[in-house]
Structure formats: structure tokens, C-alpha cells
Design a protein around this motif. Structure first.
Motif, PDB file in Angstrom:
ATOM      1  N   PHE B  20      -0.440   0.170   3.501  1.00 36.12           N
ATOM      2  CA  PHE B  20      -1.537   0.193   4.396  1.00 36.12           C
ATOM      3  C   PHE B  20      -1.214  -0.085   5.826  1.00 36.12           C
ATOM      4  CE2 PHE B  20      -4.341  -0.464   0.666  1.00 36.12           C
ATOM      5  CZ  PHE B  20      -4.700   0.878   0.370  1.00 36.12           C
ATOM      6  N   SER B  23       0.828   2.566   7.478  1.00 41.55           N
ATOM      7  CA  SER B  23       0.029   3.677   7.744  1.00 41.55           C
ATOM      8  C   SER B  23      -0.913   3.411   9.070  1.00 41.55           C
ATOM      9  CB  SER B  23      -0.786   4.061   6.588  1.00 41.55           C
ATOM     10  OG  SER B  23      -1.934   3.221   6.537  1.00 41.55           O
TER      11      SER B  23
ATOM     12  N   LEU C  86      -2.248  10.230   5.017  1.00 40.97           N
ATOM     13  CA  LEU C  86      -1.952   9.290   6.266  1.00 40.97           C
ATOM     14  C   LEU C  86      -3.468   8.933   6.608  1.00 40.97           C
ATOM     15  CD1 LEU C  86      -0.255   7.798   8.063  1.00 40.97           C
ATOM     16  CD2 LEU C  86      -0.231   9.695   9.434  1.00 40.97           C
ATOM     17  N   LEU C  89      -5.360   6.475   4.025  1.00 43.24           N
ATOM     18  CA  LEU C  89      -4.470   5.141   3.990  1.00 43.24           C
ATOM     19  C   LEU C  89      -4.954   4.542   5.429  1.00 43.24           C
ATOM     20  CD1 LEU C  89      -1.004   6.035   2.700  1.00 43.24           C
ATOM     21  CD2 LEU C  89      -2.522   4.534   1.442  1.00 43.24           C
ATOM     22  N   CYS C  90      -4.954   4.969   6.313  1.00 44.05           N
ATOM     23  CA  CYS C  90      -5.431   4.498   7.479  1.00 44.05           C
ATOM     24  C   CYS C  90      -6.922   4.003   7.595  1.00 44.05           C
ATOM     25  CB  CYS C  90      -5.133   5.341   8.540  1.00 44.05           C
ATOM     26  SG  CYS C  90      -5.360   4.598  10.257  1.00 44.05           S
ATOM     27  N   ILE C  92      -8.543   3.306   4.652  1.00 46.17           N
ATOM     28  CA  ILE C  92      -8.645   2.267   3.877  1.00 46.17           C
ATOM     29  C   ILE C  92      -8.321   1.119   4.729  1.00 46.17           C
ATOM     30  CG2 ILE C  92      -8.035   1.004   1.951  1.00 46.17           C
ATOM     31  CD1 ILE C  92      -7.821   3.904   0.653  1.00 46.17           C
ATOM     32  N   PHE C  93      -7.212   1.152   5.434  1.00 42.42           N
ATOM     33  CA  PHE C  93      -6.584  -0.116   6.274  1.00 42.42           C
ATOM     34  C   PHE C  93      -7.633  -0.430   7.102  1.00 42.42           C
ATOM     35  CE2 PHE C  93      -4.612  -1.418  10.313  1.00 42.42           C
ATOM     36  CZ  PHE C  93      -3.891  -2.430   9.859  1.00 42.42           C
ATOM     37  N   ILE C 160     -10.210  10.403   9.510  1.00 49.13           N
ATOM     38  CA  ILE C 160     -10.202   8.711   9.457  1.00 49.13           C
ATOM     39  C   ILE C 160     -11.624   8.059   9.979  1.00 49.13           C
ATOM     40  CG2 ILE C 160      -9.146   6.627  10.733  1.00 49.13           C
ATOM     41  CD1 ILE C 160      -6.626   7.874  11.136  1.00 49.13           C
TER      42      ILE C 160
END
Ligand SMILES: Nc1ncnc2c1ncn2[C@@H]1O[C@H](COP(=O)(O)OP(=O)(O)OP(=O)(O)O)[C@@H](O)[C@H]1O
Ligand SMILES: Nc1ncnc2c1ncn2[C@@H]1O[C@H](COP(=O)(O)OP(=O)(O)OP(=O)(O)O)[C@@H](O)[C@H]1O
Ligand SMILES: [Mg+2]
Ligand SMILES: [Mg+2]
Ligand SMILES: O=P([O-])([O-])[O-]
Lengths: 250, 284, 293, 251, 250
Positions: B20, B23, C86, C89-90, C92-93, C160
Motif C-alpha cells: 500500500f 503504491s 495500482l 491499491l492507492c 485503499i492506501f 483512484i
């Protein structure tokens, strides 16, 4: 005189037959308690009385529900009007993501009140009736979502009574409340019953005895017995009722 | 849940944390790279005259003020038209539509609309707004084309957001005797605002950055447009011409930098406002 | 009063309905417009020849778009292949892992990224990426891979932002319930939050796909635009959208019409891709609820 | 009062410059819109614009309906990377390079390096002119990289040592190197005297009798003031007899 | 021996000081009841014990909480481990939007169990303990969101005990339950307490008396009194406690 009558009411959610022929009468200006084990259909019945179940996609109903003699499922009837008349306190507290004040003022505003002073006064009055005023008076602008479980429940009660409905449906209004708040809500119910028709779902037999004049005992989607509360708890006609209220059931 | 079988959850957590963060960093790097590239190449062109001046010599010299005005103008028109239509459609789909076939058809229509190349919108705008509706090459024609382009994004994001509002809010409101529309307007939409705003911003940023779609509809006049029937030249179109015809790459990047800063300001301000709003209603 | 309220409700519903069918109406108008312009080429050249023809040479009246069909599909899929992991993931980040302060900075900046004009991406690709690819992988540097790379960056912000919002709108009760059982953050994300947010995430991907397949100006600058089927991902190619944009400015007569026929083909491909996406959406949103609600 | 000018993106900067200067002293708005030569021809044809712009000559059919006003001639420059040591190519060599017969720079006296052909899109004014003048019966090879504008051709050449392409003279810069064609260097003089072969016209198109404001503008374009601007843009204006003819026509 | 100790625990949500110096000890293998009026901080205290409050953005804490002598807020401690050990039943039932079966199986699966038979058996067992099996055994694949309020509550209990936590925090687990289900849950608690440490929030004094050995009385974010349950209800030391349990409060 009867405020609400249901005649052979059948309710289905998809294939599940939930209410199996409920025929009952709810008299005016009294408190009627609905009791029965979890999952027997009390909430479903309550939600049928203000057409809240209409929102559930696969809800199907047969039979009739009459309010003051008029079929509430008639296509000519305005559902919003019905729900204004028949207010509801839900089983899970569901405050809006708004401030505490706005939560209570909401009902007034949608019904066209715009006098600020009147609204403020009504909000205070309702919060006091629901025994919440002391805890929130200095944070009326805070979000209602930051309240404790019991506080949220009392807020929802305040929100409902603020709009002066004629019939009030209460789905376990005291389940998250401590004894003192419970007493206050019960006092409120006593006060309201003079002018309002109240139906209350409760799991607390003592509460039913304390507040209600009539009690209906639900089991597996049917009404096993309806009677005066003092009768039903003292000399129930049905064996099942007796089993349930004495806790011998199941 | 296969993961936990092969890799112990805690290790998985550590790995995924790494993934995470990586990314996040990769995305950030891409951002920094591209924004940095534009700013580094564009800032030399920057000065007050560039922002507030008129272009001289097809833009080889001078400023881009008329283009800034045109850009804001067309984007505003696009937003004013696309937002009510997009949000309205989203509301309809979640709250009213009960015919599954129509729902699917509408959703499909919007998705198709979202995938149409901008050049096709450009030609359509020319044929429909400029010629058929006699709106001429104008800010209005360009704004309408951009509105159509922004519409599907606003619509789809609104739909997703509105459908994720818990039903208990609706029940609470309807139970008080609110009509359906009151419930939507006073409870559902306010709770959905943050998501809707994301949609509107995405739609608008797409509109404000579009060159191909307006190339044939907004005109390319370098005069500052006054009325909506005047032609104009939005920044991306100016940028496109500066860059592709080899007029001035320096001014082109300067224009890009102005555009980026403009968008950045708009998004930051909107996000701040939404954030404050959200904190107010959610109490967090 | 009563009547008025009812009337207002009625009018609002109808009004909203109109907004909802608006997209369909526009699509229909666009369809009609495109088909109308495309018909001369179809009747002259034949639709099947058009789709399966291997040569595009308007000066010789050759209008085969098959290589471009392959080009469009390949570029779109390759860019999604890179962008979807990508960006998810971003997302979720940002939604679940990053502290509030990081998210507050990242969100507007990412949204800004979608406000950068395609031309800029195109020039960035042409000046920075193309030489890089040529040095690293040989060939001319103008390639499917280069185009996909640029498209990846271009669709990142859409996917995103939209999926981040979908993830954040999953009720926190679910999160608490899972964490309360001793699930790690990642388990909670994977098993509870992600499935619950899936419909929104798929919408995000569809929006991103739309952007990728419809992008023109940036692709033109880095793809090489050779109307041949690429042999590897480092070969140049031409997409349908590029084909339209490249030649629209000059085309007249049957050539002009052929470009609209290209748009018709593009429409068909978009519809097929959307149908595939819907198939997955249906399949996975069922799983998310583990039965019917 | 508004005049719309639509078409060739190569002509657009010149059109704009003319419009810019003209509107300073005249009470009229001029909107100069790009889109490409084809767009210019179509729009004049459909009468949705006052003036069309084209960077290539019309074909015979188109000529029947539209009036061509030549603004001037522009050179097409064969350009290569600055590191390339080749200086001069003849038309035959250029043709063989673009058709793919010559594939390495050493075949024309350069380094051992693959030739990378960059061309413009089909139909572009620049490409049409190039094809007419250079390619004759053969074709530009199918796997040539296609770029859609002068600047992107230039940038492609800048970053690729083996590249070759053609760009318009007006937008040449030091970033790339221009080759002599048949030994002739490109300049205003060599274009004017036609010794530099690769050139094409910049054209304004009108359809029927133009309205007064348009006439006035066009008359101004062919006045000394207008011609001066054309020259500044590195376009070689028509000779004086031709100009007189246009002035007569626009009376 | 003490399982959990809190030492001068202070909790703030933003500027609001919610818990004001809680110092208490929760002994092993017993049931401790937390009582007190709505909004006094019971849930907040409970949620501090498994670090659930960490999720609330403006949560701040001072003081210590020890589990078996270890500081649970130590940075070295793994929160997932802690929460696996310290299970929780939330005040508002919060089933996942999954099937009934998957809801209960979830905890097992995330802790690495993949033997289908074992899981199926464990799910059945847990649902039986939570007195829900009979009502759902033939619709295990239905969504849990279609259950009644009380059914959802029991499902959440089943979900928690399925993973065998060592400490179980229960925030009003019986508030939506009828007397019979309540009795069953209380029986379950009696059974569990032999091996588990249980903390239960309840508004029902009778329930506290029936199930718990110790009781703590919370008021305005402080513990007024902690003692053996039979002591506290019979001869409370503090006037406030007496007022509360006799319902004279407020
Ligand atoms: N997220 C929050 N943000 C701000 N204040 C909060 C938040 N959660 C709870 N509070 C406040 O903290 C106080 C204690 O709340 P808590 O939920 O612990 O009460 P409780 O004792 O569990 O009450 P109840 O019996 O009603 O559930 C209340 O005054 C409440 O308003
Ligand atoms: N939306 C729904 N879809 C399908 N089944 C439902 C739905 N809502 C309720 N049921 C089922 O209908 C039955 C009656 O539910 P209801 O909520 O009326 O019970 P209740 O008497 O209120 O119980 P409790 O005391 O637990 O709240 C239950 O078996 C429940 O699983
Ligand atoms: Mg219920
Ligand atoms: Mg609580
Ligand atoms: O825009 P063109 O001059 O290349 O036709």
C-alpha cells in the motif's frame, strides 16, 4: 372506538411468509403492547401500519389495514400524510447525520414550520420529554452521530414526538436505556396516551404491565392472544402465552 | 480468503502495508514527476503580463488572459448544465427507477457516453449545436459539448454515492411523514454531498482540460468573450495550437502550468469546503 | 396544499426521469448523426470489408480498420492491466491506511491530475517517455507500451478518486465488527470492505476504461499511428480514435464518411467491453452479499 | 459584425496574425478557427463560414464551387536530427527513403544508422504537397511513424538520431537540421523563384459573393499592409500581377 | 488474579473529556457487570479495552490499560492479536452484508481455519449457543441483513464466541432480546465464565444480579463504586449508587 384495525393481514418477504393472518384492533387513546419472542414478526407488523415495509423490495401484503376506517393501502391515500399521522421510533436508533438540533427540528421543517422561535422551543420541549435535554443542551450543534447508544435512542424519540403524530409506533424504545431514562420515557408514554394512540413493542414484561392497557402476544407470525394487559399477565387463556410470560417457553 | 492459508495473516499484513505504502509512493512519484515537469517547463513563461495580457503574434508573445476567461466560462456553463442533469439522473436511478430494464439501459447509455472519444464529441458539437441549432461557434456551443462530456462522470459517481447512503436514514425521514422528495433533498443528498462533489470535480476537470471536443465548437477567437454567443479559445485549445503548430513550446508549457494551477486551486478549495461540511454533519 | 404537494412530487419525479433519460437521448442523437455520416462508406465499401480489411490507405480507397480494432483493444486492456491494480491499491492506501493529513493532500492533487490536458500528456510522452522506451527496449519508442503507459497515468485519477470514495462510504460498523474479531487491517479490507465497495469500484473501472478507450490526442503523439497489427508491445500501432482524429481535419467525401464508420466500429467495441464489464459486475456483486438480501 | 475563418491549422497562425492586426483598426470581430484543410473546404462548401483556409490546392471538383485566393507559398523542409552528418539529398533519394527502399543512412553517405521515417497524417496539407512533389507514383511506406503536427514531427526528430521528416518552413527552428534538396537550400528567395521545389500554397477560400465586411478584410489582406504581415510569417506572397488580379476580383 | 487492570484511564473525544480517571481491576474467569445511566461512558470504557476507539479520529487517551500485566497500548503490541483475545459484541448489532453462515465463519477463516467440516460444525455450535440455530438452520445462505433486530444481535454473539476469545466484552447483548432468548444468553454466559473473562454492560439490574460476580457503577465518566454484585445491590457504600439502583436518581 378503534383507531387501527387489521383484517387477515398476510405479509411475505419474497417466499418467506412472515405474518400469517393478523386480525386485531387497536383502540384509540390507549397504549397497546406487542410482546413475543425475537423474530416472531412484531417489527414487521409495526412497519406495516405506517407502510414502512413498502421500502423493502420483495415485500408483499394481503388483507387490510384500516386507520379510522380507511384502508391505508388504498392507492388514493398519501403515504407521507399517513406517516405524518402515524409516527415511528425504530428498533435500531437511526439519527440523521446532522446536528442534534437539526435532527429534532427536521420533522417540523418538512411540515412547513419556519418560525425559528417556535422550532427552537419545540425542539427543547421534545428533548425534555425524551429526557435528553440536560445531556445535550450545550451541544445542540454537535453531530447526532457522536451520541451514545441510549442518547441516540432518546433523540429518535424526541424527533418523533416533535411532529405531534396521532399514532405513535415504538419499536423497543427503551432497549438501550438505563432504568432512570426508561422511567422517564414511560412517564412520557403515560402523558401522551391521553391524546395519542400508542403501540409499543417490548421485551420487558414489567414494562408492558406498567405502561399498557392492552397486550397482544405474537408467535411465529400470528397473534396467539390479545387482551387487557392485566388479564393477559394474570390469567392468560392460552397455554403458549402462559409459557412465554412465565419464561418457560422454547 | 486463500491468503491466510499460505501466508500468516500478520506477515500478510506487513507485506500489504508495504504494498500500500509503495503504491501510494509510486502514485505520488508519478504525480510529482508530471506536475513537476509541467511547472518546471512552464514557470519561466510566468509573469503578470502572461496571466493578464492579451496574446500577441498568435501567442508567440503576450499573455493568455482571454483564454483563462474562456476556459472558466465554458467550464462554468458545462458545470451548470451537467451537474443538475447528472445528479438528477443519479437520484432517479437510486430512488425512483423501478423498471430494471430502463435502469440498465440508462446506465448503459451513460457508460457509452463516457467512452466516446472527445473528437467525436467535437464533430457532433459542430454538426448539432453549431450548425443544426444555429448556436454558431460560441462559448455556449462549447459549454454544451463539455456538459455532455462531463455528464456521465457526474451521473455515475452520484449514483454510486447515493446508493451507499444507509436505508435507515431514509426510513427515519419517511417515518416522520416527509415526502420522498423531502427525504432525498434534506437527508439523502446532504449525506451524499462529499461523493457527489468528487464526481462534479472529476467531470469539471475533464471539461476544463478538453481541447479536441471544443476545437470545432467554441471557435478559436483570441478576443475575450463577453456574451455566451461570442467565440472564445479555452486554455487547452490555445495550448494545443501553441504546441502542435510549433508556435512556442515555452508559452505552451506556461499555459499548461496556469491550467494546472487553476485546477489545483479549484480542487483544493472545493475539498476544503467539503471537508468542513462533512466534519459538520458527521461530527468527526 | 395537499394537492399541491402531490403535484410537486409528481413533477419532480417526472423531471428527474427526464434528466435520467437525457443520456440516452444524447446517445441516440450522436448515434444517428454518426450512422448518417457513416452510411456512404458502408454502402460503397461494405461493412465486413471495413471491419476485416487489413489495409488503411484512403488515397487508394482502402478502408480496412482491423489493425486499429486490435490496436484499440490492446492499448485499452494493457493500460487497464497496469492502472487498475495500482489505482486500487492507492485508493485503499488513501481510504484505509494513510493518515488523514496525507489523504487531504493527496486527494486534490490526484484530482488535479485529471485536469491536465491530453496534449500535455502527449508531449510529456513524446519528449520524455518515447526516447526512454527506445533506449531501454529498442524499436522506435513509439509503441503500444508507451501509449498504454501514458493512458495508465491518465486514468489513474479517475479510478483512484471514485473507488476511494466508494471504499470510504462503507459503513464503519462493518469495519469495527471485523477488527473486533481480531482480523488484521488487510483481512478486513480484503474480505469485508472491498466486497462491500465493489459495485462502486467497478463503476470506477468502467469510467477509467471509457477514458482510456476514448483518449485521442495523447495517444496520437506516442503510439506511432502505423495502421498495422503490432507484433509485440514495443511495436507502433494506431487506435480507432487516433484514426478518426488524425484524418478528420482533412478528409472529404468517402474518406470523411469512412472515419464515421470507424466511429461506428468503436461504438460496437465499447458496447462489447461494457457488456463484459457488466458480466463481471453482476458476478461479483452477488458474491459480495453471499446470497440475496 | 463578425467574420468566421475556418480550416487549415498550418494557415491558422497566419490567419490569426492578419485578423489581429486588422481588428485593431476596424470595428469587426474575427474568429479564426482551426480544424484542418478538409474542414475549411467543407465549411466553405456548406456556407457555414465566411472564409475557408487550406494548405493544399483544391482538386478539380472542389475548384468548381469555391474561389481560391492564394495568400502565398510556403516551403516544406526535409529535416533530420542535428547529429546527422548528411547535408544534401536529391528528390530521388528522398523518395526512396520515404518509400522504404533506402533504410540506412550509410546508403546516402551518412553513418551506419537505421533510418526512421516520420510522416504526417493522411490528407494533411503538408503531406499532400510532399506526396505530390516527391513521391510521384510510389507511396510512403506503411510502417512509417505518423505524427499529426509540425511540432510533434520536430520533437520526434529531436529525440531520435536516425529520424527524418518534413515540416513547414514557417515553423523551422534550430532544434532540427534542414537538408538541401537537389543542392538548393530553403529560403524566401529560393521559394519565390521556385528553385526550391518543395513548396505548397496557403489559400483562403470563398464561396460565392462575400459580404461587405469580408470583402473589406480581404482587400486589406492584399494591400501592402497585409502583404507585409504575410512576409513576416515567412510566407512568400503572390507576385504583383496576381495581387492585382485579386484586388480586381474583390472590388 | 486480575486479567485486566486500568490505571487512571482518561479518554477524550476531541475536547470532550469522556472518561475521567478510571482505575479498576477485572478479575479472571468471572463476569463483571458495568452499570450506569446512558451516556456515562460504559461503551467508551469497553471499547478502550480492545482498542476499538483507536478508529475514532479524535480519540485521545492517557493512563494505562494492562492485560495480564502487559500494556495493551504499547507500540510493540499487535492490535489484531489483542482483539482476537478480547472479543466484542457491539451495542448496535452490526452483521456483515454476507450470508448468515459466512458471518459466523468469518472469524474462523481469518484466523486460518480452512477445514470446511470444522468450520461448519463450529458455526452450528456457536449459533446453538447463541440460541439462534433453530430459527436460521434452513436459511444459512440468506443475507444476515434480512434478520430481525434480536436475531441480528444473537448472530453477532455467535460470531464473537465462534473464535474462542479469552476475554469477551458484551455491550448490552440482550437489549433487543425477549426473555427466553435472554435466559439462553445468560445461560451461555454462565457456561463461558468458567474459562473466559467476561465484561457485560447492562441496563437491567436483575440481569446484573443474575449473571455477574462483580459490578462497577459508572457515572459521568467515573467509577463511583466497584464491588461484589451482591454487595453493591444490597448495601451500596455510596449514596449515588443507592439512588441509581433504587431508581431514585436524576
Ligand atoms: N465518537 C464520539 N464523539 C464524541 N463524543 C462521543 C463519541 N462517542 C461517545 N461520545 C460521548 O461520550 C459519552 C459516553 O458515551 P458512551 O457511548 O460511552 O455512553 P454509554 O455509557 O455507553 O451510554 P449508553 O448506555 O447510552 O450506550 C456520551 O456523552 C457521548 O455523547
Ligand atoms: N427484510 C427482510 N427480508 C427477509 N426476511 C425478513 C426481513 N425482515 C425480517 N425478516 C424476517 O421476518 C421475521 C420477523 O422479523 P421481525 O423483524 O418482524 O421480528 P421481531 O418480532 O421484530 O423480532 P425482534 O424482537 O428480534 O426484533 C424474522 O424471521 C426475520 O428473519
Ligand atoms: Mg424487531
Ligand atoms: Mg453504550
Ligand atoms: O492543417 P493542414 O494545414 O495540415 O491541412
Amino acid at each position: 372506538m378503534n383507531r387501527i384495525e387489521s383484517k387477515n393481514l398476510q405479509v411475505y418477504f419474497g417466499d418467506n411468509h412472515i405474518l400469517k393472518g393478523i386480525t386485531t384492533e387497536i383502540p384509540k387513546n390507549t397504549v397497546t403492547a406487542l410482546i413475543g419472542p425475537s423474530g416472531c414478526g412484531k417489527s414487521t407488523f409495526l412497519r406495516t401500519l405506517n407502510r414502512m415495509n413498502d421500502l423493502i423490495p420483495n415485500f408483499k401484503k394481503e388483507g387490510e389495514v384500516l386507520l379510522d376506517g380507511d384502508d391505508i393501502y388504498s392507492p388514493r391515500l398519501d403515504v407521507a400524510d399517513l406517516r405524518k399521522k402515524v409516527g415511528m421510533v425504530f428498533q435500531k436508533p437511526n439519527p440523521f447525520p446532522k446536528s442534534i438540533f437539526e435532527n429534532v427540528a427536521y420533522g417540523l421543517k418538512i411540515h412547513g414550520h419556519d418560525d425559528k422561535e417556535f422550532i427552537a422551543q419545540k425542539v427543547e420541549e421534545s428533548l425534555k420529554s425524551a429526557a435528553l435535554w440536560n445531556e445535550v443542551e450545550d451541544k445542540l450543534d454537535n453531530s447526532a452521530l457522536g451520541l451514545s447508544g441510549g442518547q441516540q435512542q432518546r433523540l429518535c424519540i424526541a424527533r418523533t414526538i416533535a411532529t405531534n403524530p396521532e399514532v405513535i409506533l415504538m419499536d423497543e424504545p427503551c432497549s438501550a436505556l438505563d432504568p432512570i431514562s426508561t422511567t422517564k420515557i414511560e412517564d412520557l408514554i403515560q402523558k401522551l396516551k391521553k391524546e395519542y394512540t400508542i403501540i409499543i413493542v417490548t421485551h420487558n414484561m414489567q414494562q408492558a404491565t406498567r405502561v399498557s392497557k392492552y397486550t397482544s402476544f405474537f408467535l411465529h407470525g400470528e397473534i396467539v392472544e390479545s387482551n387487557f394487559t392485566d388479564k393477559i399477565f394474570v390469567e392468560p387463556k392460552e397455554q403458549k402465552t402462559e409459557d412465554y410470560i412465565t419464561g418457560r417457553f422454547g | 480468503m486463500g491468503f491466510s492459508k499460505i501466508i500468516p495473516p500478520k506477515i500478510a499484513q506487513k507485506i500489504m502495508n508495504g504494498v500500500f505504502i509503495a503504491s501510494g509512493i509510486v502514485t505520488l512519484l508519478i504525480l510529482v514527476l508530471i506536475l513537476g515537469y509541467i511547472l518546471v517547463k512552464g514557470l519561466p513563461a510566468f509573469n503578470l503580463e502572461f496571466i493578464f495580457g492579451n496574446p500577441i503574434d498568435s501567442g508567440k508573445e503576450g499573455g493568455i488572459f482571454p483564454m483563462i476567461v474562456s476556459s472558466l466560462y465554458v467550464t462554468l456553463i458545462a458545470g451548470l448544465i451537467a451537474t443538475p442533469f447528472g445528479v438528477g439522473a443519479g437520484v432517479y436511478m437510486v430512488e425512483y427507477a423501478n423498471n430494471n430494464r430502463i435502469v440498465r439501459l440508462i446506465r448503459f447509455g451513460a457508460e457509452t457516453l463516457a467512452s466516446i472519444p472527445s473528437i467525436v464529441f467535437g464533430l457532433f458539437g459542430l454538426a448539432f449545436f453549431v450548425v443544426f441549432l444555429h448556436l454558431g461557434w460560441s462559448i455556449l456551443s462549447g459549454g454544451l459539448v463539455l456538459a455532455i462530456m462531463a455528464l456521465p462522470t457526474i451521473f455515475q459517481v452520484s449514483e454510486v454515492t447515493i446508493s451507499s447512503i444507509p436505508n435507515s436514514y431514509r426510513e427515519g425521514s419517511l417515518g416522520l411523514g416527509a415526502t420522498k422528495w423531502q427525504t432525498i433533498y434534506k437527508v439523502v443528498l446532504p449525506a451524499a454531498i462529499p461523493g457527489i462533489v468528487t464526481g462534479v470535480i472529476l467531470g469539471m476537470t475533464r471539461a476544463i482540460s478538453e481541447a479536441a471536443a471544443v476545437m470545432f465548437s467554441v471557435g478559436a477567437s483570441i478576443q475575450t468573450p463577453i456574451s455566451i454567443f461570442d467565440p472564445g479559445r479555452p486554455l487547452p485549445l490555445h495550448l494545443y495550437m501553441l504546441a502542435t503548430e510549433g508556435i512556442s513550446l515555452e508559452k505552451a508549457f506556461g499555459t499548461a502550468a496556469v491550467l494546472v494551477i487553476l485546477v489545483l486551486i479549484i480542487t483544493i478549495v472545493t475539498n476544503l469546503v467539503v471537508d468542513r461540511y462533512q466534519r459538520k454533519i458527521m461530527g468527526k | 396544499m395537499q394537492k399541491k404537494k402531490k403535484l410537486v412530487e409528481y413533477l419532480i419525479e417526472k423531471g428527474l426521469f427526464i434528466t435520467a433519460i437525457f443520456s440516452i437521448v444524447i446517445i441516440l442523437i450522436i448515434f444517428i448523426f454518426i450512422i448518417n455520416e457513416g452510411i456512404p462508406a458502408i454502402s460503397e465499401y461494405g461493412f465486413l470489408n471495413f471491419i476485416f480489411g487489413m489495409t488503411w490507405a484512403p488515397s487508394d480507397s482502402q478502408f480496412g480498420v482491423f489493425p486499429m480494432i486490435i490496436g484499440s483493444i490492446c492499448v485499452t486492456l494493457l493500460s487497464l492491466l497496469m492502472a487498475v491494480p495500482l489505482s486500487l491499491l492507492c485508493a485503499i492506501f488513501m481510504a484505509e491506511v494513510a493518515p488523514d493529513s496525507v489523504r487531504k493532500v493527496l486527494k486534490p492533487v490526484i484530482e488535479t491530475l485529471s485536469g491536465i490536458p491530453s496534449v500535455v500528456y502527449g508531449f510529456f510522452g513524446l519528449i520524455v517517455i518515447v526516447p526512454l522506451i527506445r533506449e531501454q527496449f529498442g524499436g522506435t519508442g513509439f509503441s503500444m507500451f508507451t501509449a498504454s503507459l501514458i493512458l495508465t497515468v491518465m486514468v489513474l485519477p479517475t479510478i483512484i478518486s471514485v473507488s476511494q470514495d466508494a471504499i470510504r462510504s462503507v459503513p464503519s460498523e462493518y469495519r469495527e465488527a471485523s477488527l473486533g474479531l481480531g482480523a488484521t487491517n488487510w483481512q478486513t479490507i480484503k474480505n469485508i470492505i472491498f466486497p462491500a465497495a465493489l459495485p462502486g469500484i467497478i463503476t470506477a473501472i468502467i469510467l477509467g476504461m471509457g477514458r482510456a478507450i476514448g483518449e485521442t490526442l495523447a495517444v496520437i503523439m506516442v503510439a506511432g499511428n502505423v495502421p498495422l497489427i503490432p507484433g509485440s508491445i514495443f511495436d507502433p500501432l494506431r487506435t480507432l480514435t487516433s484514426n478518426i482524429a488524425l484524418e478528420m481535419g482533412y478528409a472529404t467525401g468517402i474518406h470523411y464518411s469512412a472515419l464515421f464508420t470507424t466511429a461506428i466500429v468503436l461504438f460496437i467495441i465499447i458496447i462489447v467491453l461494457l457488456l463484459v464489464a457488466h458480466y463481471f459486475q453482476k458476478k461479483y456483486s452477488m458474491d459480495a452479499y453471499g446470497g440475496h438480501a | 459584425e463578425r467574420i468566421n475563418i475556418v480550416g487549415s491549422t498550418s494557415v491558422q497562425p497566419l490567419g490569426e496574425k492578419l485578423a489581429e492586426t486588422y481588428t485593431e483598426n476596424n470595428n469587426v470581430l474575427i474568429n479564426v478557427q482551426g480544424g484542418g484543410s478538409g474542414m475549411g473546404i467543407r465549411s466553405s462548401h456548406q456556407n457555414i463560414t465566411d472564409i475557408g483556409m487550406s494548405s493544399k490546392e483544391l482538386n478539380n471538383e472542389e475548384k468548381k464551387e469555391l474561389e481560391e485566393l492564394i495568400l502565398g507559398q510556403e516551403g516544406i523542409v526535409i529535416s533530420v536530427n542535428n547529429e546527422n552528418n548528411v547535408n544534401d539529398l536529391n528528390i530521388g533519394q528522398i523518395k526512396n527513403i520515404f518509400s522504404g527502399k533506402i533504410r540506412n543512412w550509410k546508403e546516402v553517405g551518412g553513418k551506419d544508422l537505421n533510418i526512421e521515417v516520420i510522416t504526417r497524417e493522411e490528407g494533411s496539407g503538408t503531406r499532400s504537397a510532399f506526396e505530390d512533389l516527391v513521391m510521384e507514383d510510389s507511396k510512403i511506406k506503411a510502417d512509417a511513424i505518423v505524427q499529426s503536427s509540425t511540432e510533434s514531427v520536430k520533437q520526434s526528430i529531436v529525440s531520435n538520431p536516425g529520424a527524418i521528416g518534413f515540416v513547414s518552413y514557417a515553423h523551422m527552428s534550430d532544434d532540427v537540421k534542414s537538408l538541401l534538396v537537389d543542392g538548393v537550400d530553403v529560403s524566401e528567395e529560393t521559394i519565390a523563384d521556385k528553385s526550391y521545389k518543395l513548396q505548397r500554397p496557403f489559400i483562403f477560400l470563398i464561396n460565392g459573393e462575400p459580404k461587405d465586411s469580408v470583402k473589406e478584410f480581404l482587400q486589406w489582406v492584399y494591400s501592402p499592409e497585409g502583404i507585409k504581415i504575410i512576409k513576416e510569417e515567412k510566407i512568400v506572397p503572390p507576385n504583383s500581377t496576381q495581387i492585382l488580379k485579386y484586388q480586381e476580383l474583390l472590388k
